[in-house]
Design a protein around this motif. Structure first.
Motif, mmCIF file in Angstrom:
data_model
loop_
_atom_site.group_PDB
_atom_site.id
_atom_site.type_symbol
_atom_site.label_atom_id
_atom_site.label_comp_id
_atom_site.label_asym_id
_atom_site.label_seq_id
_atom_site.Cartn_x
_atom_site.Cartn_y
_atom_site.Cartn_z
ATOM 1 N N ILE A 43 52.769 46.608 53.134
ATOM 2 C CA ILE A 43 51.573 46.314 52.475
ATOM 3 C C ILE A 43 50.479 45.664 52.219
ATOM 4 C CG2 ILE A 43 52.301 44.347 49.952
ATOM 5 C CD1 ILE A 43 55.049 45.509 49.789
ATOM 6 N N LYS A 97 47.452 43.619 51.840
ATOM 7 C CA LYS A 97 46.991 42.335 51.740
ATOM 8 C C LYS A 97 45.972 42.349 51.126
ATOM 9 C CE LYS A 97 50.805 38.552 52.675
ATOM 10 N NZ LYS A 97 50.626 37.341 53.527
ATOM 11 N N GLY A 105 36.484 40.094 34.151
ATOM 12 C CA GLY A 105 37.265 41.274 33.845
ATOM 13 C C GLY A 105 37.957 42.383 35.819
ATOM 14 N N LYS A 106 36.511 42.840 35.566
ATOM 15 C CA LYS A 106 36.195 43.709 36.305
ATOM 16 C C LYS A 106 36.531 43.377 37.548
ATOM 17 C CE LYS A 106 33.442 47.471 34.616
ATOM 18 N NZ LYS A 106 32.630 48.049 34.902
ATOM 19 N N ASP A 118 38.585 40.381 38.670
ATOM 20 C CA ASP A 118 39.685 40.171 38.003
ATOM 21 C C ASP A 118 40.279 41.135 38.851
ATOM 22 O OD1 ASP A 118 41.263 37.824 38.015
ATOM 23 O OD2 ASP A 118 41.801 38.801 36.554
ATOM 24 N N TYR A 157 44.417 42.836 42.402
ATOM 25 C CA TYR A 157 45.936 42.427 42.078
ATOM 26 C C TYR A 157 45.941 43.878 42.970
ATOM 27 C CZ TYR A 157 45.737 38.238 40.444
ATOM 28 O OH TYR A 157 45.262 37.033 40.236
ATOM 29 N N HIS A 158 46.835 44.928 42.904
ATOM 30 C CA HIS A 158 47.532 46.081 43.135
ATOM 31 C C HIS A 158 47.724 46.319 41.542
ATOM 32 C CE1 HIS A 158 46.808 46.324 48.060
ATOM 33 N NE2 HIS A 158 47.549 45.725 48.016
ATOM 34 N N PRO A 159 47.495 47.156 41.356
ATOM 35 C CA PRO A 159 47.604 48.954 42.507
ATOM 36 C C PRO A 159 45.679 49.009 42.556
ATOM 37 C CG PRO A 159 48.044 49.782 39.814
ATOM 38 C CD PRO A 159 48.018 48.036 40.131
ATOM 39 N N SER A 178 51.874 50.118 42.831
ATOM 40 C CA SER A 178 51.216 48.070 41.948
ATOM 41 C C SER A 178 52.154 47.476 43.081
ATOM 42 C CB SER A 178 52.219 48.456 40.618
ATOM 43 O OG SER A 178 53.221 49.141 40.822
ATOM 44 N N THR A 179 52.554 47.832 44.111
ATOM 45 C CA THR A 179 53.229 47.066 45.121
ATOM 46 C C THR A 179 52.468 46.367 45.765
ATOM 47 O OG1 THR A 179 55.032 47.856 44.773
ATOM 48 C CG2 THR A 179 55.319 46.088 46.732
ATOM 49 N N ARG A 191 51.073 49.580 48.045
ATOM 50 C CA ARG A 191 51.501 50.507 49.318
ATOM 51 C C ARG A 191 50.369 51.772 49.029
ATOM 52 N NH1 ARG A 191 57.963 50.984 48.313
ATOM 53 N NH2 ARG A 191 57.201 51.298 46.178
ATOM 54 N N ASN A 233 52.072 52.942 35.484
ATOM 55 C CA ASN A 233 50.884 52.260 35.082
ATOM 56 C C ASN A 233 49.763 52.970 35.289
ATOM 57 O OD1 ASN A 233 51.824 49.130 36.891
ATOM 58 N ND2 ASN A 233 52.724 50.666 37.699
ATOM 59 N N LYS A 284 47.253 46.164 31.392
ATOM 60 C CA LYS A 284 47.316 47.262 30.013
ATOM 61 C C LYS A 284 46.707 46.414 29.019
ATOM 62 C CE LYS A 284 50.784 49.396 31.253
ATOM 63 N NZ LYS A 284 52.475 49.858 31.101
ATOM 64 N N LYS A 314 44.034 43.949 28.832
ATOM 65 C CA LYS A 314 43.327 43.391 29.644
ATOM 66 C C LYS A 314 41.856 43.586 28.624
ATOM 67 C CE LYS A 314 41.070 41.137 33.324
ATOM 68 N NZ LYS A 314 42.399 40.229 34.106
ATOM 69 N N TYR A 315 41.451 44.708 28.012
ATOM 70 C CA TYR A 315 40.413 45.126 27.516
ATOM 71 C C TYR A 315 41.522 45.355 26.446
ATOM 72 C CZ TYR A 315 37.250 44.516 32.054
ATOM 73 O OH TYR A 315 37.078 43.760 33.033
ATOM 74 N N VAL A 332 52.574 40.401 43.323
ATOM 75 C CA VAL A 332 53.225 41.311 42.745
ATOM 76 C C VAL A 332 53.480 40.967 40.789
ATOM 77 C CG1 VAL A 332 55.178 42.263 42.169
ATOM 78 C CG2 VAL A 332 54.983 41.586 43.946
ATOM 79 N N TYR A 392 50.769 38.223 39.765
ATOM 80 C CA TYR A 392 50.009 38.244 39.659
ATOM 81 C C TYR A 392 49.435 36.622 39.731
ATOM 82 C CZ TYR A 392 48.938 43.365 37.828
ATOM 83 O OH TYR A 392 48.935 44.658 37.718
ATOM 84 N N GLN A 410 59.668 46.007 43.138
ATOM 85 C CA GLN A 410 58.301 45.712 43.595
ATOM 86 C C GLN A 410 58.840 44.639 44.343
ATOM 87 O OE1 GLN A 410 55.362 45.933 40.685
ATOM 88 N NE2 GLN A 410 56.076 47.515 39.855
ATOM 89 N N ASN A 449 59.281 43.204 52.221
ATOM 90 C CA ASN A 449 58.128 43.615 53.869
ATOM 91 C C ASN A 449 57.655 41.948 54.920
ATOM 92 O OD1 ASN A 449 55.523 45.354 54.637
ATOM 93 N ND2 ASN A 449 54.733 43.207 53.600
#
Lengths: 400, 688
Positions: free
Chosen positions: A105, A107, A154-155, A157, A161-163, A178-179, A181, A359, B375, B377-378, B434, B436, B506, B513
């Motif tokens: 994963i 970081k 927002g962009k 931010d 975070y993943h993905p 999303s995890t 990987r 996702n 989803k 966000k905007y 995971v 946030y 997740q 991990n």
């Protein structure tokens, strides 16, 4: 190689599409079989204080060995950075092409992003304040400014975070899930499992299918009748449902599903496919003169079936193999997608599709897996079609 | 030929037209509406007898009228609240087989009890009862039923309705063993003094006495009289039922009992104990085939809404009772403002979200971090000012999410090993990456219970040094080939972690991990939810990842009492068998005054922390949602007990004019300025 097979091979190699497909397919398979060399978070070679280490095939090497404090295994990406800081020591290490294992994963270093976030916010709020003081400025302008600020924030931010989308700099060529990987690493390891599953399944199914099918055709009489009915009953059960039910029952008895359990379940219902063809082929061959001759010479039933009849129906087996493989891959993937397949921490194409559909705002996940799946299935089917044409008896009997 | 073609063509188009027509009007001809029965046609059943006891005169009466109101006087009536269900309810019953669907809550919310709880102060406020009092020994609660209280068919709510509920819930005809058992053991009797005076008898003094006794009525005039039937029960249950009904045990049953008891005592060790005999007794029962008859019937209710019509498999509509008896009462005024609540079945959450974005649903929960941060966000409607995003911190009992170790597992018995695992779980990292950074770490097993929650106890945090130290203590000193620790016996430090929800994968992967780096391997074990839950209740897990719902007060007995340890089908998932904890739990259960109970609750939490049979993971002390701007709410936004803005408290209202205006602007894509698109309210954040 006997002349007939030579002829078949020639015909296959003349088929450009099939040949190319076969080459790509083999290349992909070799890469995925050597996934540990291409996609790994362990270094290939570490040169430390005059000694060579090969972490990717060795036991876990404690980080202490390389002068780090930690007792557990070293983080080789970090190690690489520390080595690079001090080039005068002469230590070096070589990472694989993609320095991520399917389970590693990534970081995200949030500090610089936080800093940037603050900067952006200050930049906009200063402007907004100025406008608010200004009596001439209209509402719309302030609102528009606020909107652009929110979008800019927002962009930034979303990078925290993943993905994460595909990026060359981070060496995530197909992005992350999303995890956190790596998608490409998951595709490769997942492909290995899928293809291994398909081939193991193919072999076991063929062994059982050939044995039972030939016996049905050769022995005939009540055995044939009985097996026909058994197979008819079994093959009318909806396959996917029954697998889900068997899996649920096994689970409720404290049995965890793994790779081999899944193979077992698939075999228990998948062996029937081959029996019909083998029965028909054996039935046809049985009445040929050479079988009669073998019998007259005193050959046993087993010898007749496996030494005399089987080589004559081998074309049937070969033609069906690729299609059976692609079928198994689809089966495993759909079962994983539904959540009844391999354990959740296995790399698997099915769970990648599930991740991708969950996702959908991160399109690189679903795009990668769908493209990979289409490509592999296309290759296998192209090879299969080539084999089928090469083995087509009509072509042999006609003058070209 | 031409003629033939004309006829065929005509028929073809006619049938297509019919299909289109039918499809367009399916709402009308598939819709089933509730029958209206005028009050004169209702047959009154035989009233229950008045009890012999005297109405006590020395009681201290409470009416709960000293609390503040929590609604907004500016609220206007009207409009329709569109909301969704993930599946259509299997029936409209609230008890019996398959009645425990998510939809039941919508009906339960419209059944008032005798008293209610104030959402801000958590004190008692009146509902169907106008006043209440507790007897000195705290086993009887006296209620004066509000004479205004009415069912929505116009009949008054009287004492008989409560007695009928008790009797119906004890009857075998409802096919609900849990209810049979609960109403047989937790309430001993209801005494009727006159039409509006009742007393609820409890089997023993309990804490929160009034709430334990505050029942909900069941319309006696609607369900009709009870009948007597003969029914077979196991011996012990039959006797307890006879005692419950104040009936004498017949001599033939006594004889069977003596015979059975002597056979049990005389049975030799190792022999099978004889099977408990069944005996037939007379019990009261609801009408024959009650379950089947009432699958789709709509019962009268005391609350503001009731089902008015439904299309099977598609939607259910609730309509506001315009003449609701409580509409001008202090605590009910200005609440329950929308005229209709329409539940539409939308099976897929993603589809529901799309419908919300189109304005077909009025609100949408954005609690899950990937919705809030990714989803949603905007959202165009938010940017244009039609919609608002809201993040409201609440202060209600938190469901408890935790990781439980099965102490019956030979290796997990070792406390050092458990502590090692706990220190190796990097829960904060999981929350930060995971989730946030949205969810918060739980410190104890019961959070948000006000003073009952332990104020200072902190859960053990991720600590690599300590983890390694404890793993070494537990004997896992060596590191095997794949980096996982191993002990002298060759046992690998690897455990299966069993969990139910696929989307938790997740979260556990993130833990896995980090733990791997310390030499602990967590094997993911997930399957179909029902199978997983069954496996957990049968204690087949090594480590369980699970959560419990919240109650009014912390509940320790089911989860940590030794009487449930080493047995299947109960909630003591860690098989904790500790004398001290069990003793404190028993004391806690029967303690009457709040300070003692609070102190005991704190002590239990401390002891649990010390024993480490489980570790609390995270909590979500807020709700987040998207909301169309025509949904109006009070200036204080919501109470600390709210689930959402639009929920059972009914504090919101819909501005119908604004709805029309915004819909008009939506078609023209006009922007509305100067309205904050995001509201974050932290008034109730942190410990009270």
């Amino acid at each position: 190689m006997n002349p007939i097979n030579q002829q078949r091979w020639q015909r296959f190699s003349k088929n450009k599409m099939a040949m190319l497909s076969l080459k790509i397919f083999l290349a992909l398979t070799i890469i995925s079989l050597l996934s540990e060399v291409f996609f790994n978070d362990k270094a290939l070679v570490v040169y430390y204080k005059g000694e060579m280490h090969f972490p990717f095939i060795q036991n876990a090497i404690p980080a202490k060995t390389f002068g780090l404090e930690n007792e557990s295994e070293a983080n080789y990406l970090e190690l690489q950075k520390t080595f690079r800081k001090k080039p005068e020591d002469g230590n070096w290490l070589m990472m694989p092409f993609i320095p991520y294992h399917y389970r590693s994963i990534t970081k995200i270093d949030t500090e610089p992003i936080d800093l940037q976030l603050k900067k952006t916010e200050d930049f906009y709020s200063k402007q907004i304040k100025e406008l608010q003081i200004d009596p001439n400025a209209n509402k719309e302008k302030i609102y528009q400014l606020k909107l652009t600020r929110n979008q800019a924030l927002g962009k930034l931010d979303s990078q925290k975070y993943h993905p994460l989308p595909p990026s060359l700099a981070r060496k995530h060529f197909l992005g992350t899930d999303s995890t956190g990987r790596d998608i490409l690493a998951q595709l490769s390891y997942g492909y290995r499992i899928a293809i291994a599953f398909a081939i193991i399944l193919l072999i076991i199914n063929y062994i059982i299918g050939i044995a039972i099918g030939c016996a049905m055709g050769y022995l005939g009489s009540w055995y044939d009748l009985l097996m026909q009915r058994v197979i008819e009953v079994l093959s009318n059960i909806p396959f996917l449902y029954i697998i889900i039910i068997i899996a649920a029952i096994l689970r409720s008895h404290g049995f965890t599903m793994g790779f081999w359990a899944l193979v077992g379940i698939y075999v228990s219902l998948g062996w029937m496919g081959m029996t019909w063809y083998m029965r028909t082929a054996t039935l046809k061959e049985k009445s040929r003169e050479y079988v009669l001759a073998a019998r007259a010479a005193g050959a046993s039933d087993t010898r007749i079936v496996f030494k005399h009849i089987l080589p004559n129906v081998v074309s049937l087996l070969v033609t069906f193999a690729p299609f059976s493989i692609s079928g198994s891959i689809i089966g495993l993937t759909s079962l994983d997608f539904l959540g009844y397949g391999l354990p959740k921490d296995y790399p698997s194409w099915g769970s990648l599709i599930k991740l991708g559909t969950d996702n959908i705002q991160a399109p690189w996940i679903i795009t990668s897996i769908v493209c990979a799946m289409v490509l592999v299935l296309f290759l296998i089917n192209a090879v299969g079609e080539g084999i089928r044409q090469a083995f087509d008896p009509k072509k042999i009997s006609h003058f070209e | 030929m031409k003629k033939y073609l004309t006829v065929v063509g005509f028929l073809f188009f006619a049938s297509i037209l019919t299909i289109i027509l039918l499809a367009a009007r399916k709402n009308t001809f598939l819709r089933e509406t509730r029958e209206n029965i005028s009050i004169a046609d209702i047959k009154r059943p035989k009233p229950f007898p008045i009890c012999d006891e005297q109405w006590p005169t020395d009681l201290v009466w409470h009416n709960g009228m000293d609390q503040d109101i929590f609604s907004d006087p500016k609220a206007t009536k009207g409009g329709t609240w569109n909301t969704s269900l993930t599946s259509f309810p299997p029936n409209f019953r609230q008890v019996g087989p398959d009645s425990n669907s998510g939809f039941r809550g919508a009906m339960d919310d419209n059944d008032l009890g005798l008293v209610d709880v104030h959402p801000v102060t958590q004190k008692l406020i009146p509902a169907l009862a106008k006043e209440w009092a507790i007897s000195k020994d705290r086993t009887i609660v006296y209620f004066k039923i509000d004479p205004d209280a009415k069912w929505d068919d116009g009949m008054p709510v009287i004492a008989d309705d409560f007695i009928f509920r008790l009797k119906a819930m004890r009857s075998p005809g409802i096919v609900a063993p849990w209810y049979n058992q609960y109403y047989s053991t937790m309430v001993s009797d209801i005494l009727k003094f006159d039409k509006h005076k009742i007393a609820v008898k409890l089997p023993s003094p309990m804490a929160d006495t009034v709430l334990k006794a505050a029942m909900r009525p069941l319309p006696y005039h609607y369900y009709g009289e009870l009948r007597e039937i003969r029914k077979k029960y196991p011996l012990s249950r039959a006797i307890s039922y006879l005692k419950r009904d104040n009936k004498e045990v017949p001599p033939n049953i006594l004889k069977i009992k003596d015979e059975y008891e002597s056979s049990v005592t005389s049975a030799k060790e190792g022999e099978k104990t004889p099977k408990e005999p069944s005996v037939e007794i007379t019990v009261e029962d609801v009408e024959a085939n009650w379950v089947k008859n009432h699958n789709w019937k709509i019962q009268p209710r005391t609350g503001p809404y009731n089902i008015s019509s439904f299309i099977k498999g598609k939607e259910v509509t609730f309509e506001r009772n315009k003449n609701w008896w409580a509409k001008d009462k202090k605590y009910y005024k200005n609440r329950y403002n929308v005229d209709q609540i329409r539940y539409t079945v939308i099976r897929d959450t993603n589809l529901a979200f799309e419908k919300f974005k189109l304005g077909q649903l009025d609100q949408f929960a954005l609690l899950l971090p990937n919705y809030w941060h990714s989803k949603a966000k905007y959202l165009d409607p938010v940017d244009r000012g039609y919609m608002q995003k809201l993040w409201f911190y609440t202060q209600k009992p938190e469901g408890s999410s935790q990781i439980s170790f099965n102490l019956d597992h030979p290796r997990l018995k070792d406390k050092n090993l458990r502590l090692g695992i706990i220190y190796a779980l990097n829960i904060q990292n999981m929350l930060d990456t995971v989730l946030y950074g949205d969810y918060e770490r739980s410190e104890t097993f019961h959070e948000g219970y006000g003073e009952y929650s332990h104020p200072t106890l902190k859960a053990r945090r991720f600590n690599p040094q300590k983890a390694i130290e404890y793993f070494n203590k537990a004997g896992y000193t060596k590191i095997a080939r794949d980096g996982v620790r191993i002990n002298d016996k060759g046992e690998i430090l690897s455990f299966k972690i069993l969990y139910a929800a696929p989307f938790h994968t997740q979260r556990i992967l993130a833990l896995q991990n980090e733990a791997k780096k310390l030499g602990l391997h967590l094997e993911l074990d997930n399957f179909d939810t029902t199978a997983v839950f069954k496996a957990m209740l049968n204690k087949e897990h090594e480590i369980a990842w699970h959560g419990w719902g919240a109650g009014l007060r912390p509940q320790y007995r089911g989860q940590f009492h030794q009487s449930f340890a080493h047995k299947k089908q109960n909630n003591n998932l860690s098989n904790l068998d500790d004398d001290e904890v069990s003793q404190m739990i028993d004391e806690y259960r029967f303690a009457l005054d709040t300070p003692t109970r609070v102190e005991l609750a704190h002590k239990i939490e401390e002891r649990l922390f010390e024993l480490a049979p489980a570790v609390p993971t995270y909590k979500v002390p807020y709700f987040r949602q998207g909301l169309w701007r025509w949904v109006k709410y009070p200036p204080f936004i919501a109470t600390p007990s709210n689930d959402m803005i639009m929920d059972a408290y009914g504090l919101f209202w819909i501005d119908v004019e604004l709805q029309k205006e915004i819909r008009a602007k939506m078609t023209k894509k006009e922007i509305i300025y100067d309205i904050p698109p995001l509201i974050k309210n932290t008034r109730y954040k942190g410990a009270p």
